[in-house]
Design a protein around this motif. Structure first.
Motif, PDB file in Angstrom:
ATOM      1  N   PRO A   1       0.843  -1.194   0.000  1.00  0.00           N
ATOM      2  CA  PRO A   1       0.000   0.000   0.000  1.00  0.00           C
ATOM      3  C   PRO A   1       0.879   1.246   0.000  1.00  0.00           C
ATOM      4  CG  PRO A   1      -0.766  -1.590   1.634  1.00  0.00           C
ATOM      5  CD  PRO A   1       0.522  -2.107   1.099  1.00  0.00           C
ATOM      6  N   ASP A   2       0.428   2.278  -0.699  1.00  0.00           N
ATOM      7  CA  ASP A   2       1.220   3.496  -0.819  1.00  0.00           C
ATOM      8  C   ASP A   2       1.595   4.054   0.542  1.00  0.00           C
ATOM      9  OD1 ASP A   2       1.297   3.451  -3.503  1.00  0.00           O
ATOM     10  OD2 ASP A   2      -0.390   4.811  -3.806  1.00  0.00           O
ATOM     11  N   LYS A   3       2.871   4.101   0.799  1.00  0.00           N
ATOM     12  CA  LYS A   3       3.378   4.700   2.021  1.00  0.00           C
ATOM     13  C   LYS A   3       4.592   5.527   1.647  1.00  0.00           C
ATOM     14  CE  LYS A   3       1.995   1.582   5.757  1.00  0.00           C
ATOM     15  NZ  LYS A   3       2.487   0.765   6.894  1.00  0.00           N
ATOM     16  N   GLY A   4       4.943   6.441   2.517  1.00  0.00           N
ATOM     17  CA  GLY A   4       6.134   7.230   2.252  1.00  0.00           C
ATOM     18  C   GLY A   4       5.859   8.372   1.292  1.00  0.00           C
ATOM     19  N   LEU A   5       6.925   8.961   0.783  1.00  0.00           N
ATOM     20  CA  LEU A   5       6.827  10.180  -0.015  1.00  0.00           C
ATOM     21  C   LEU A   5       6.853   9.868  -1.506  1.00  0.00           C
ATOM     22  CD1 LEU A   5       9.270  12.490   1.968  1.00  0.00           C
ATOM     23  CD2 LEU A   5       6.826  12.073   2.351  1.00  0.00           C
TER      24      LEU A   5
ATOM     25  N   ARG B   1       4.036  17.103  11.051  1.00  0.00           N
ATOM     26  CA  ARG B   1       3.994  16.491   9.720  1.00  0.00           C
ATOM     27  C   ARG B   1       4.684  17.399   8.698  1.00  0.00           C
ATOM     28  NH1 ARG B   1      -1.421  15.246   6.106  1.00  0.00           N
ATOM     29  NH2 ARG B   1      -0.530  13.647   4.751  1.00  0.00           N
ATOM     30  N   GLY B   2       4.396  18.696   8.759  1.00  0.00           N
ATOM     31  CA  GLY B   2       5.012  19.644   7.830  1.00  0.00           C
ATOM     32  C   GLY B   2       6.510  19.761   8.027  1.00  0.00           C
ATOM     33  N   ILE B   3       6.957  19.728   9.279  1.00  0.00           N
ATOM     34  CA  ILE B   3       8.391  19.810   9.563  1.00  0.00           C
ATOM     35  C   ILE B   3       9.115  18.619   8.947  1.00  0.00           C
ATOM     36  CG2 ILE B   3      10.133  19.700  11.388  1.00  0.00           C
ATOM     37  CD1 ILE B   3       8.109  21.147  13.219  1.00  0.00           C
ATOM     38  N   ILE B   4       8.624  17.439   9.239  1.00  0.00           N
ATOM     39  CA  ILE B   4       9.330  16.218   8.834  1.00  0.00           C
ATOM     40  C   ILE B   4       9.271  15.996   7.329  1.00  0.00           C
ATOM     41  CG2 ILE B   4       9.232  13.691   8.982  1.00  0.00           C
ATOM     42  CD1 ILE B   4       8.579  14.046  11.966  1.00  0.00           C
ATOM     43  N   VAL B   5       8.084  16.142   6.738  1.00  0.00           N
ATOM     44  CA  VAL B   5       7.948  15.855   5.306  1.00  0.00           C
ATOM     45  C   VAL B   5       8.758  16.835   4.468  1.00  0.00           C
ATOM     46  CG1 VAL B   5       6.332  15.825   3.379  1.00  0.00           C
ATOM     47  CG2 VAL B   5       5.744  14.673   5.521  1.00  0.00           C
ATOM     48  N   ASN B   6       8.684  18.124   4.777  1.00  0.00           N
ATOM     49  CA  ASN B   6       9.461  19.102   4.005  1.00  0.00           C
ATOM     50  C   ASN B   6      10.958  18.868   4.148  1.00  0.00           C
ATOM     51  OD1 ASN B   6       7.744  21.355   2.661  1.00  0.00           O
ATOM     52  ND2 ASN B   6       6.740  21.027   4.627  1.00  0.00           N
ATOM     53  N   SER B   7      11.402  18.600   5.368  1.00  0.00           N
ATOM     54  CA  SER B   7      12.839  18.388   5.567  1.00  0.00           C
ATOM     55  C   SER B   7      13.291  17.101   4.891  1.00  0.00           C
ATOM     56  CB  SER B   7      13.167  18.339   7.062  1.00  0.00           C
ATOM     57  OG  SER B   7      12.657  17.170   7.679  1.00  0.00           O
TER      58      SER B   7
ATOM     59  N   MET C   1       5.043   9.881  10.671  1.00  0.00           N
ATOM     60  CA  MET C   1       4.653  10.947   9.746  1.00  0.00           C
ATOM     61  C   MET C   1       4.923  10.576   8.287  1.00  0.00           C
ATOM     62  SD  MET C   1       3.247  13.280  11.481  1.00  0.00           S
ATOM     63  CE  MET C   1       3.055  13.736  13.211  1.00  0.00           C
ATOM     64  N   LEU C   2       6.069   9.988   8.015  1.00  0.00           N
ATOM     65  CA  LEU C   2       6.421   9.675   6.630  1.00  0.00           C
ATOM     66  C   LEU C   2       5.537   8.569   6.062  1.00  0.00           C
ATOM     67  CD1 LEU C   2      10.315   9.888   6.845  1.00  0.00           C
ATOM     68  CD2 LEU C   2       8.754  11.550   5.829  1.00  0.00           C
ATOM     69  N   ASP C   3       5.119   7.631   6.903  1.00  0.00           N
ATOM     70  CA  ASP C   3       4.250   6.560   6.421  1.00  0.00           C
ATOM     71  C   ASP C   3       2.884   7.075   5.984  1.00  0.00           C
ATOM     72  OD1 ASP C   3       6.142   4.640   6.700  1.00  0.00           O
ATOM     73  OD2 ASP C   3       5.297   3.681   8.478  1.00  0.00           O
ATOM     74  N   MET C   4       2.475   8.251   6.475  1.00  0.00           N
ATOM     75  CA  MET C   4       1.202   8.830   6.037  1.00  0.00           C
ATOM     76  C   MET C   4       1.257   9.240   4.568  1.00  0.00           C
ATOM     77  SD  MET C   4       0.024  11.328   9.116  1.00  0.00           S
ATOM     78  CE  MET C   4       0.120  10.855  10.829  1.00  0.00           C
ATOM     79  N   GLY C   5       2.464   9.517   4.086  1.00  0.00           N
ATOM     80  CA  GLY C   5       2.601   9.944   2.702  1.00  0.00           C
ATOM     81  C   GLY C   5       2.066  11.346   2.489  1.00  0.00           C
TER      82      GLY C   5
ATOM     83  N   LYS D   1       5.720  25.076  -7.470  1.00  0.00           N
ATOM     84  CA  LYS D   1       4.908  23.871  -7.671  1.00  0.00           C
ATOM     85  C   LYS D   1       4.292  23.474  -6.331  1.00  0.00           C
ATOM     86  CE  LYS D   1       7.863  22.405 -11.479  1.00  0.00           C
ATOM     87  NZ  LYS D   1       8.930  21.486 -11.926  1.00  0.00           N
ATOM     88  N   THR D   2       3.004  23.201  -6.365  1.00  0.00           N
ATOM     89  CA  THR D   2       2.277  23.000  -5.118  1.00  0.00           C
ATOM     90  C   THR D   2       1.651  21.615  -5.045  1.00  0.00           C
ATOM     91  OG1 THR D   2       1.746  25.361  -5.114  1.00  0.00           O
ATOM     92  CG2 THR D   2       0.506  23.965  -3.613  1.00  0.00           C
ATOM     93  N   THR D   3       1.770  21.006  -3.883  1.00  0.00           N
ATOM     94  CA  THR D   3       1.100  19.737  -3.577  1.00  0.00           C
ATOM     95  C   THR D   3       0.170  19.976  -2.405  1.00  0.00           C
ATOM     96  OG1 THR D   3       3.025  18.453  -4.283  1.00  0.00           O
ATOM     97  CG2 THR D   3       1.444  17.337  -2.867  1.00  0.00           C
ATOM     98  N   HIS D   4      -1.025  19.401  -2.482  1.00  0.00           N
ATOM     99  CA  HIS D   4      -1.988  19.551  -1.378  1.00  0.00           C
ATOM    100  C   HIS D   4      -2.167  18.216  -0.660  1.00  0.00           C
ATOM    101  CE1 HIS D   4      -3.134  22.825  -4.210  1.00  0.00           C
ATOM    102  NE2 HIS D   4      -3.174  23.519  -3.082  1.00  0.00           N
ATOM    103  N   TRP D   5      -2.321  18.304   0.638  1.00  0.00           N
ATOM    104  CA  TRP D   5      -2.619  17.077   1.375  1.00  0.00           C
ATOM    105  C   TRP D   5      -3.841  17.271   2.252  1.00  0.00           C
ATOM    106  CZ3 TRP D   5       2.680  16.689   4.397  1.00  0.00           C
ATOM    107  CH2 TRP D   5       2.811  17.785   5.242  1.00  0.00           C
ATOM    108  N   GLY D   6      -4.437  16.125   2.614  1.00  0.00           N
ATOM    109  CA  GLY D   6      -5.645  16.156   3.418  1.00  0.00           C
ATOM    110  C   GLY D   6      -5.342  16.365   4.895  1.00  0.00           C
ATOM    111  N   ARG D   7      -6.403  16.520   5.645  1.00  0.00           N
ATOM    112  CA  ARG D   7      -6.271  16.710   7.087  1.00  0.00           C
ATOM    113  C   ARG D   7      -5.896  15.390   7.764  1.00  0.00           C
ATOM    114  NH1 ARG D   7      -8.456  21.218   9.520  1.00  0.00           N
ATOM    115  NH2 ARG D   7      -9.540  22.694   8.167  1.00  0.00           N
ATOM    116  N   VAL D   8      -5.252  15.494   8.902  1.00  0.00           N
ATOM    117  CA  VAL D   8      -4.952  14.327   9.727  1.00  0.00           C
ATOM    118  C   VAL D   8      -5.712  14.469  11.043  1.00  0.00           C
ATOM    119  CG1 VAL D   8      -3.183  13.053  10.974  1.00  0.00           C
ATOM    120  CG2 VAL D   8      -2.672  13.985   8.720  1.00  0.00           C
ATOM    121  N   LYS D   9      -6.525  13.463  11.341  1.00  0.00           N
ATOM    122  CA  LYS D   9      -7.250  13.451  12.612  1.00  0.00           C
ATOM    123  C   LYS D   9      -6.638  12.365  13.486  1.00  0.00           C
ATOM    124  CE  LYS D   9     -11.742  12.544  14.750  1.00  0.00           C
ATOM    125  NZ  LYS D   9     -13.138  12.114  14.511  1.00  0.00           N
ATOM    126  N   ILE D  10      -6.170  12.742  14.655  1.00  0.00           N
ATOM    127  CA  ILE D  10      -5.617  11.777  15.597  1.00  0.00           C
ATOM    128  C   ILE D  10      -6.688  11.508  16.659  1.00  0.00           C
ATOM    129  CG2 ILE D  10      -3.775  11.339  17.271  1.00  0.00           C
ATOM    130  CD1 ILE D  10      -1.984  13.133  15.541  1.00  0.00           C
TER     131      ILE D  10
END
Length: 569
Positions: A89-93, A122-128, A386-390, A329-338
């Motif tokens: 299943p799609d995981k990661g970036l 999530r934003g810190i880790i994925v961008n870095s 965080m990265l597994d959320m993709g 170039k822009t990518t959009h992601w959905g909300r994360v509910k914990i």
């Protein structure tokens, strides 16, 4: 009926594939599903052919994994290839759209009105991580241009940088927007002179009426020269708050009201909390304007933002068009509910802390990185979580159990084991002499034993004691067997191992603590747990240990008593 030779070969190849995939004898359910998919003529006779299929599976099970692999390569090599290429299943970036020779520049832009939370992490880790992947530049930009509604916290600037480094996301550059106000003023001047911005004096409600009716406000057509005069008066403090707003001209008849002549600057006379800024400015850029300018000035190549912020991108698009810039170039992601936290806001948490509902930003009940760090969650677990959320537009609903599972894998082997009895009640034991118990420090690691002095009195958990009855036989973990002789007071007699067998009698095993132990307080999301623990716990300051039958905890203080923060089960 019997199987044809072709049918038998089909069963054998899927049995072998199942065995090779899992390294164990093939499972009938999985094999039947593949066979019936390829042999539809057998579906109506599934009950009749099942015994024949089982015979083949039994024969396959007699062979070794090496024989399974060799036979499968011989009769169906394509199934070996399928195992190698089968997608998880799609995981990661996912890959970024990067032009040849382009240096990737990405940013995380928080409002420092509190420390990082799981949501912002999530934003810190994925961008870095993207920047590491493409060898680019990661920027932390503090969007701190709202000194009133989302007022920055002075401590939060350092908290963000500290947490970023702890997470393995060291920024290459740190930018503070409130240091760059003159830059935003310069671009506002340009837009006014170009006729793309104007000073609006409408009351908020009046402007909304015009906007909703797709009509220009009375000030929209003022000349650039007149607007520059009003703009200078705004900057010099001649106008009061809410009396004037600098707006960007868009399409006043746009089908989306949110895109019609949006605000770029407003008057705020509340001093900024940063002393070097304080009351130096009274006109502050709104986020869409400030972000648009900074993304260009800092050379952003790629932006990841929430899909709920698509309107921001469209509004900023007008500024980019007017100034002749190319939008990143822009990518959009959905909300994360914990699940465990539901909806929360940093402003709301700050108010609750100020009201005394929480002890501070590292209270174990809070979703902040500071709280998770104090509880003993390690950065590697958060990164993987965080990265597994993709990166996708689908909203995600996830439990902290997923994070805890990752953390458990990382800390288990290093966490020493200790006894901690919460809500303790004492028990007197007769028929035994004082002794030294020597439980192992870890059940799977060769790390030695701890020594616990044992006398005729011990502590056990009240919840265990309440389940006992006279005559109950129990095993005190890593000590000896006892038989309950009295409930009030709780008393027992020692049972020699030759008298009773734990395994045969299926005796319950409970943990305990010595009367000369140390007081322990565990702070957890569910509240406080108070009790008694082993003295050696005091040697574990700042380490994560496992309190047996309770959970993992990080030892936070070893003063007069031990204070631990609950990590997870």
């Amino acid at each position: 009926m019997t199987l044809t030779e072709d049918d038998k070969k089909t069963v054998e190849k899927y049995a072998l594939q199942n065995a090779v995939k899992y390294g164990q004898p093939p499972q009938i359910g999985a094999v039947m599903g593949r066979v019936m998919g390829e042999c539809p003529h057998l579906r109506s006779k599934a009950k009749e052919v099942t015994p024949f299929i089982l015979e083949i599976l039994t024969e396959v099970a007699k062979e070794t994994p090496e024989q399974w692999q060799a036979r499968l390569e011989q009769i169906a090599p394509e199934l070996i290839e399928e195992l190698c290429t089968k997608k998880e299943p799609d995981k990661g970036l996912k890959e970024l759209d990067v032009e040849e020779g382009q240096e990737v520049v990405m940013r995380f832009a928080p409002n420092p009105n509190g420390p990082p939370t799981l949501g912002s992490t999530r934003g810190i880790i994925v961008n870095s991580e993207y920047v590491k992947k493409y060898g680019g530049k990661f920027i932390i930009r503090f969007d701190d241009t709202d000194p009133q509604t989302k007022r920055p916290m002075l401590e939060a600037y350092d908290w963000y940088i500290d947490d970023c480094k702890w997470l393995g996301a060291d920024p290459d550059e740190v930018v503070i927007a409130s240091d760059r106000i003159p830059l935003y003023y310069d671009y506002a001047n340009k837009l006014i002179k170009l006729g793309h911005a104007y000073v609006c004096f409408c009351d908020g409600a009046d402007f909304k009426k015009c906007k909703d009716a797709k009509q220009a406000c009375p000030h929209r057509d003022a000349s650039p020269e007149e607007n520059l005069k009003h703009w200078e008066k705004m900057l010099s403090g001649e106008y009061e708050e809410k009396s004037a707003v600098l707006r960007i001209k868009t399409d006043i008849q746009h089908k989306d009201p949110a895109l019609r002549d949006f605000g770029a600057f407003r008057i705020v006379k509340t001093p900024h909390p940063r002393q070097e800024i304080a009351d130096k400015y009274c006109v502050w850029p709104l986020l869409d304007f400030e972000g648009a300018i900074e993304d260009h000035e800092l050379g952003m190549t790629h932006i990841i933002r929430g899909k709920d912020l698509m309107d921001s991108e469209k509004r900023q698009g007008y500024i980019y068009k007017y100034l002749g810039w190319k939008y990143p170039k822009t990518t959009h992601w959905g909300r994360v509910k914990i699940h465990e936290f539901g909806k929360f806001s940093t402003s709301g948490l700050r108010h609750a802390i100020e009201e005394g509902e929480y002890s501070g930003w590292d209270d174990p009940r809070l979703p902040t990185i500071r709280a998770l760090r104090r509880r003993g969650i390690v950065p590697e677990a958060i990164r993987k979580f965080m990265l597994d959320m993709g990166v996708g537009e689908t909203d995600i609903s996830i439990s902290l159990d997923t994070l805890y599972a990752e953390n458990r894998k990382l800390i288990d082997s290093g966490a020493n084991r200790y006894f901690f009895v919460w809500d303790p009640t004492d028990i007197d034991i007769t028929g035994t002499e004082p002794c030294i118990a020597t439980p192992s420090l870890h059940p799977a690691e060769d790390r030695g034993n701890r020594e616990i002095e044992v006398g005729p009195k011990l502590y056990v958990c009240k919840e265990d004691a309440e389940k006992l009855s006279i005559g109950s036989r129990i095993r005190l973990k890593d000590l000896y067997n006892i038989e309950i002789t009295s409930l009030e007071p709780l008393q027992a007699r020692y049972l020699d191992d030759s008298i009773v067998s734990v395994k045969k009698e299926r005796m319950k095993i409970i943990h305990w603590a010595p009367v000369n132990g140390m007081p322990v307080t565990v702070l957890s999301p569910e509240g406080e747990f108070r009790g008694i623990g082993e003295k050696q716990i005091a040697t574990e300051l700042d380490n994560v240990v496992q309190f047996e039958r309770f959970g993992f905890c990080r030892i936070d203080d070893v003063g007069k008593g031990i204070v631990a923060y609950f990590t997870h089960k």
